[in-house]
Design an enzyme around this catalytic site. Structure first.
Site, PDB file in Angstrom:
ATOM      1  N   GLU A  26     -33.583-107.949 -38.172  1.00 13.47           N
ATOM      2  CA  GLU A  26     -34.022-107.163 -39.517  1.00 13.47           C
ATOM      3  C   GLU A  26     -35.163-107.610 -39.983  1.00 13.47           C
ATOM      4  O   GLU A  26     -36.205-106.726 -40.251  1.00 13.47           O
ATOM      5  CB  GLU A  26     -32.829-107.006 -40.641  1.00 13.47           C
ATOM      6  CG  GLU A  26     -31.617-106.332 -40.139  1.00 13.47           C
ATOM      7  CD  GLU A  26     -31.782-104.852 -39.928  1.00 13.47           C
ATOM      8  OE1 GLU A  26     -32.919-104.181 -40.347  1.00 13.47           O
ATOM      9  OE2 GLU A  26     -30.717-104.423 -39.406  1.00 13.47           O
ATOM     10  N   TYR A 109     -32.773-104.301 -48.777  1.00 12.47           N
ATOM     11  CA  TYR A 109     -32.401-103.332 -47.376  1.00 12.47           C
ATOM     12  C   TYR A 109     -31.784-104.498 -46.531  1.00 12.47           C
ATOM     13  O   TYR A 109     -30.870-104.005 -46.027  1.00 12.47           O
ATOM     14  CB  TYR A 109     -33.598-102.650 -46.754  1.00 12.47           C
ATOM     15  CG  TYR A 109     -33.430-102.429 -45.353  1.00 12.47           C
ATOM     16  CD1 TYR A 109     -32.558-101.216 -45.230  1.00 12.47           C
ATOM     17  CD2 TYR A 109     -33.879-103.203 -44.505  1.00 12.47           C
ATOM     18  CE1 TYR A 109     -32.344-100.885 -43.729  1.00 12.47           C
ATOM     19  CE2 TYR A 109     -33.770-102.699 -43.067  1.00 12.47           C
ATOM     20  CZ  TYR A 109     -32.667-101.743 -42.742  1.00 12.47           C
ATOM     21  OH  TYR A 109     -32.450-101.416 -41.527  1.00 12.47           O
ATOM     22  N   ASP A 127     -33.915 -97.622 -46.815  1.00 12.79           N
ATOM     23  CA  ASP A 127     -35.154 -97.848 -46.356  1.00 12.79           C
ATOM     24  C   ASP A 127     -35.768 -96.445 -46.250  1.00 12.79           C
ATOM     25  O   ASP A 127     -35.522 -95.543 -46.491  1.00 12.79           O
ATOM     26  CB  ASP A 127     -35.350 -98.791 -44.970  1.00 12.79           C
ATOM     27  CG  ASP A 127     -34.610 -97.825 -43.797  1.00 12.79           C
ATOM     28  OD1 ASP A 127     -34.104 -96.868 -44.093  1.00 12.79           O
ATOM     29  OD2 ASP A 127     -34.840 -98.313 -42.709  1.00 12.79           O
ATOM     30  N   CYS A 188     -35.346 -81.166 -34.929  1.00 13.06           N
ATOM     31  CA  CYS A 188     -34.571 -80.594 -35.977  1.00 13.06           C
ATOM     32  C   CYS A 188     -33.211 -79.892 -34.829  1.00 13.06           C
ATOM     33  O   CYS A 188     -32.070 -79.748 -35.290  1.00 13.06           O
ATOM     34  CB  CYS A 188     -34.805 -79.354 -36.662  1.00 13.06           C
ATOM     35  SG  CYS A 188     -36.115 -80.254 -38.129  1.00 13.06           S
TER      36      CYS A 188
END
Length: 329
Positions: A26, A109, A127, A188
């Site tokens: 991370e 986060y 985030d 999409c």
């Protein structure tokens, strides 16, 4: 969650719930794209496989294994936090969000990601992906640059979070944001929540998220002297009070008698997140070994050559400068 089960990215840290490894990945990915960060992550955890090995390492070696990732303060914070785990938590990685948040360089986060993935704590890892995905699904124009955005989207995420597999939910949002609901040109057509996305239904996907503030980068001018005797040159290590903490750079001042040795000067422009740097580097070629060594000794500069300099971590613009000087790129 169904989409994630079928389409989760195969990443080296996805096969573990080791909190140390998840924490390292991370931090690596904070300012680095996944594809670029993968090998760096693997090399780092191979050399420092656990908190103890990282805590006991020399900071110069930690910085060396961070080389190529930039934003070196992340590596310094990792080293400090590893020592915290050893002293404050008896060497056991903390298991709760509030405790993980106490570690140096760990924000909400990262703490949420580790707590949910490794310890199944119900907490959303908010985030940029969360802001973008949720603001589009709900066609929500809450300003994501607002100081209240974190809490607002935290509450929104908690409303749709499942009752189990919280780490998978967070990673599903991360992957949707990275692979489908992209900032520009979102896919999409393949989105699993398209029919529930209000922004898509309104034909306004590109209107979200709403972000009003944009930090204007500040200009910063730096002056360096690249002081050489044959193939040797002088360097120094920064302290913690400058943008390049603990990295190596060149002397910034010389006495007037050395100015006669200046042979050329170059200007390099370099962009950081919030700063535009204009770096001037004057080449000082000294032909007298005694003068060179005396100046180094008086000012506690390190004498090195190009090959040995590979064992030190330099800011990217100075690293590139040295390559051009010594490799002829």
């Amino acid at each position: 969650m169904k989409w994630y089960g079928l389409n989760a990215r195969e990443l080296p840290w996805r096969s573990t719930k080791n909190p140390y490894h998840i924490w390292i990945c991370e931090i690596v990915l904070q300012q680095t794209r996944v594809e670029q960060g993968k090998n760096h992550y693997l090399n780092f955890v191979q050399r420092f496989p656990d908190v103890k090995s990282l805590a006991e390492a020399n900071i110069d070696e930690v910085l060396l294994y961070w080389k190529g990732l930039g934003y070196y303060s992340r590596a310094i914070n990792l080293h400090t936090a590893a020592k915290q785990v050893m002293t404050d938590f008896g060497g056991d990685f903390p298991k709760h969000f509030d405790e993980i948040l106490k570690l140096k360089g760990v924000g909400k986060y990262t703490a949420a990601a580790v707590a949910s993935i490794c310890f199944d704590e119900k907490i959303p890892a908010i985030d940029g992906n969360f802001y973008r995905v949720l603001s589009r699904i709900f066609a929500d124009d809450f300003d994501v640059s607002s100081s209240k955005a974190y809490q607002y989207f935290y509450n929104l995420a908690m409303m749709i979070m499942p009752e189990e597999n919280f780490g998978d939910f967070n990673q599903a949002i991360m992957d949707i944001g990275s692979e489908v609901c992209k900032p520009k040109n979102p896919n999409c057509g393949i989105c699993p929540v398209q029919e529930n996305c209000l922004a898509f239904g309104l034909g306004k996907v590109q209107n979200f998220p709403v972000k009003s503030k944009k930090v204007k980068p500040q200009g910063l001018k730096l002056k360096y002297y690249h002081i050489l005797y044959k193939e040797y040159f002088l360097i120094k290590q920064r302290d913690d009070s400058f943008i390049w903490k603990r990295l190596y750079d060149f002397p910034e001042e010389i006495p007037s008698e050395l100015e006669t040795f200046i042979t050329e000067e170059k200007t390099i422009n370099h962009k950081l997140t919030h700063k535009n740097l204009e770096i001037s580097i004057a080449k000082v070629s000294i032909d007298d070994k005694a003068i060179f060594e005396e100046f180094a000794r008086k000012n506690q500069f390190i004498i090195t050559d190009f090959e040995k300099s590979h064992q030190k971590s330099f800011p990217k613009p100075l690293e590139n400068f040295l390559k051009k000087e010594f490799e002829g790129f």
